[in-house]
Design a protein around this motif. Structure first.
Motif, PDB file in Angstrom:
ATOM      1  N   ASN A  24      -7.060  -3.094   2.381  1.00 19.89           N
ATOM      2  CA  ASN A  24      -5.936  -2.370   2.974  1.00 19.89           C
ATOM      3  C   ASN A  24      -6.123  -0.858   2.881  1.00 19.89           C
ATOM      4  O   ASN A  24      -5.773  -0.121   3.808  1.00 19.89           O
ATOM      5  CB  ASN A  24      -4.628  -2.786   2.301  1.00 19.89           C
ATOM      6  CG  ASN A  24      -4.148  -4.144   2.774  1.00 19.89           C
ATOM      7  OD1 ASN A  24      -4.752  -4.763   3.646  1.00 19.89           O
ATOM      8  ND2 ASN A  24      -3.055  -4.625   2.202  1.00 19.89           N
ATOM      9  N   SER A  25      -6.677  -0.386   1.766  1.00 21.27           N
ATOM     10  CA  SER A  25      -6.912   1.056   1.637  1.00 21.27           C
ATOM     11  C   SER A  25      -7.900   1.538   2.687  1.00 21.27           C
ATOM     12  O   SER A  25      -7.701   2.590   3.315  1.00 21.27           O
ATOM     13  CB  SER A  25      -7.427   1.388   0.233  1.00 21.27           C
ATOM     14  OG  SER A  25      -6.460   1.084  -0.749  1.00 21.27           O
TER      15      SER A  25
ATOM     16  N   ALA B 221       0.850  -1.198   0.000  1.00 19.58           N
ATOM     17  CA  ALA B 221       0.000   0.000   0.000  1.00 19.58           C
ATOM     18  C   ALA B 221       0.879   1.240   0.000  1.00 19.58           C
ATOM     19  O   ALA B 221       2.077   1.182   0.266  1.00 19.58           O
ATOM     20  CB  ALA B 221      -0.932  -0.006   1.204  1.00 19.58           C
ATOM     21  N   ARG B 222       0.265   2.391  -0.302  1.00 20.55           N
ATOM     22  CA  ARG B 222       1.007   3.646  -0.399  1.00 20.55           C
ATOM     23  C   ARG B 222       0.498   4.639   0.651  1.00 20.55           C
ATOM     24  O   ARG B 222      -0.699   4.803   0.823  1.00 20.55           O
ATOM     25  CB  ARG B 222       0.866   4.246  -1.796  1.00 20.55           C
ATOM     26  CG  ARG B 222       1.574   3.434  -2.866  1.00 20.55           C
ATOM     27  CD  ARG B 222       1.397   4.052  -4.249  1.00 20.55           C
ATOM     28  NE  ARG B 222       2.171   3.354  -5.260  1.00 20.55           N
ATOM     29  CZ  ARG B 222       1.773   2.260  -5.893  1.00 20.55           C
ATOM     30  NH1 ARG B 222       0.583   1.756  -5.628  1.00 20.55           N
ATOM     31  NH2 ARG B 222       2.552   1.686  -6.792  1.00 20.55           N
TER      32      ARG B 222
ATOM     33  N   THR C 217       5.981   9.737  -0.729  1.00 18.22           N
ATOM     34  CA  THR C 217       5.116   8.566  -0.704  1.00 18.22           C
ATOM     35  C   THR C 217       5.940   7.369  -0.291  1.00 18.22           C
ATOM     36  O   THR C 217       7.010   7.111  -0.862  1.00 18.22           O
ATOM     37  CB  THR C 217       4.483   8.294  -2.080  1.00 18.22           C
ATOM     38  OG1 THR C 217       3.672   9.415  -2.448  1.00 18.22           O
ATOM     39  CG2 THR C 217       3.607   7.044  -2.035  1.00 18.22           C
TER      40      THR C 217
ATOM     41  N   MET D 250      -6.329   1.735   6.126  1.00 16.67           N
ATOM     42  CA  MET D 250      -5.451   2.882   6.289  1.00 16.67           C
ATOM     43  C   MET D 250      -6.211   4.198   6.370  1.00 16.67           C
ATOM     44  O   MET D 250      -5.807   5.111   7.088  1.00 16.67           O
ATOM     45  CB  MET D 250      -4.448   2.930   5.136  1.00 16.67           C
ATOM     46  CG  MET D 250      -3.446   1.780   5.153  1.00 16.67           C
ATOM     47  SD  MET D 250      -2.427   1.692   3.654  1.00 16.67           S
ATOM     48  CE  MET D 250      -1.569   3.268   3.717  1.00 16.67           C
ATOM     49  N   LEU D 251      -7.323   4.301   5.641  1.00 15.14           N
ATOM     50  CA  LEU D 251      -7.973   5.597   5.472  1.00 15.14           C
ATOM     51  C   LEU D 251      -9.115   5.862   6.446  1.00 15.14           C
ATOM     52  O   LEU D 251      -9.390   7.018   6.759  1.00 15.14           O
ATOM     53  CB  LEU D 251      -8.495   5.723   4.035  1.00 15.14           C
ATOM     54  CG  LEU D 251      -7.431   5.784   2.935  1.00 15.14           C
ATOM     55  CD1 LEU D 251      -8.086   5.719   1.566  1.00 15.14           C
ATOM     56  CD2 LEU D 251      -6.592   7.045   3.064  1.00 15.14           C
TER      57      LEU D 251
ATOM     58  N   LEU E 215      -6.295  -4.423  -2.259  1.00 23.47           N
ATOM     59  CA  LEU E 215      -6.314  -2.971  -2.417  1.00 23.47           C
ATOM     60  C   LEU E 215      -7.496  -2.367  -1.672  1.00 23.47           C
ATOM     61  O   LEU E 215      -7.359  -1.359  -0.968  1.00 23.47           O
ATOM     62  CB  LEU E 215      -6.374  -2.607  -3.895  1.00 23.47           C
ATOM     63  CG  LEU E 215      -6.474  -1.107  -4.210  1.00 23.47           C
ATOM     64  CD1 LEU E 215      -5.254  -0.368  -3.685  1.00 23.47           C
ATOM     65  CD2 LEU E 215      -6.642  -0.884  -5.716  1.00 23.47           C
TER      66      LEU E 215
ATOM     67  N   THR F  27     -17.562   8.475  -1.179  1.00 18.72           N
ATOM     68  CA  THR F  27     -16.564   7.715  -1.919  1.00 18.72           C
ATOM     69  C   THR F  27     -17.095   7.388  -3.302  1.00 18.72           C
ATOM     70  O   THR F  27     -18.275   7.612  -3.607  1.00 18.72           O
ATOM     71  CB  THR F  27     -16.194   6.418  -1.167  1.00 18.72           C
ATOM     72  OG1 THR F  27     -15.050   5.828  -1.791  1.00 18.72           O
ATOM     73  CG2 THR F  27     -17.345   5.418  -1.192  1.00 18.72           C
TER      74      THR F  27
ATOM     75  N   THR G  55       5.864   3.285  -0.046  1.00 22.51           N
ATOM     76  CA  THR G  55       5.188   2.070  -0.489  1.00 22.51           C
ATOM     77  C   THR G  55       5.565   0.948   0.470  1.00 22.51           C
ATOM     78  O   THR G  55       6.753   0.653   0.657  1.00 22.51           O
ATOM     79  CB  THR G  55       5.592   1.706  -1.926  1.00 22.51           C
ATOM     80  OG1 THR G  55       5.201   2.774  -2.799  1.00 22.51           O
ATOM     81  CG2 THR G  55       4.897   0.425  -2.367  1.00 22.51           C
TER      82      THR G  55
END
Length: 223
Positions: free
Chosen positions: A175-176, A25-26, A98, A179-180, A172, A160, A100
């Protein structure tokens, strides 16, 4: 790609409450404190360009961190190393970077020295899957999960692009969101420490359902 043999036994640490980085993830970061500008400069000189993201331990109200305490009493035991993959400088000397995610690690001990930032000896054992391929979640009920997520977004007044969520790969997407979404630091830590994607999804569902119940919704749960 970074191989296990490329992982160093020492890492610079960036302790940041509520900031979660996961493998592959970033995470965008704003670097402006002099000690972390030095950390970035030093990290860019290394082959891996790695920085260890780790969360400070949550302390009771009114209790201040003891800077002389052992590292494991000040920081959570598990963090995630990220590779600097993008960077831009502002006119006043700050950086937008950023990271990663590469692999999680476990803190071993603090490295004594003259750097203005923390460094630690780390152990990568037990996180081999982080360097592997993108994970899938065979037990993922996407339709049910998105229904639960829509209720959560409505409750929290978040917006969203639902079409992109429907099409995103399991890892994706999960995990996104991990994190968010605006979870507490200790909840973010639980998501980080989940052994695999399936258990991270179960933890994420539990946190969302808890938030909905706390917000006045009923007891319906997603299996």
């Amino acid at each position: 790609m970074i191989k296990p043999a490329d992982l160093p036994d020492k890492l610079p640490l960036f302790p940041l409450p509520g900031a979660l980085l996961l493998p592959r993830a970033r995470l965008p970061l704003h670097i402006f404190e002099p000690r972390y500008l030095q950390m970035l400069e030093d990290a860019l000189k290394t082959p891996g360009r790695l920085i260890g993201m780790v969360q400070p331990r949550t302390l009771p109200p009114g209790v201040e961190a003891d800077r002389a305490a052992p590292l494991q009493r000040r920081l959570n035991a598990i963090g995630c190393a990220g590779r600097v993959t993008a960077m831009s400088e502002t006119e006043d000397g700050r950086y937008m970077i950023t990271l990663t995610g590469v692999s999680r690690f476990r803190l071993v001990s603090e490295v004594e020295g003259f750097t203005p930032y923390l460094r630690a000896r780390v152990d990568w054992e037990g996180f081999g899957r982080d360097l592997g391929r993108v994970e899938a979640d065979p037990g993922f009920d996407r339709a049910g999960f998105l229904g639960l997520l829509r209720r959560y977004f409505d409750n929290e007044q978040l917006a969203t692009d639902w079409e992109s969520l429907k099409d995103a790969e399991d890892e994706l997407l999960l995990n996104s969101l991990s994190m968010l979404l605006p979870f507490e630091p200790e909840e973010k830590q639980a998501l980080l420490e989940a052994p695999d994607l399936g258990q991270r999804r179960e933890t994420l569902v539990t946190l969302i359902e808890f938030a909905l119940r706390s917000g006045g919704e009923g007891e319906e749960t997603l299996q």
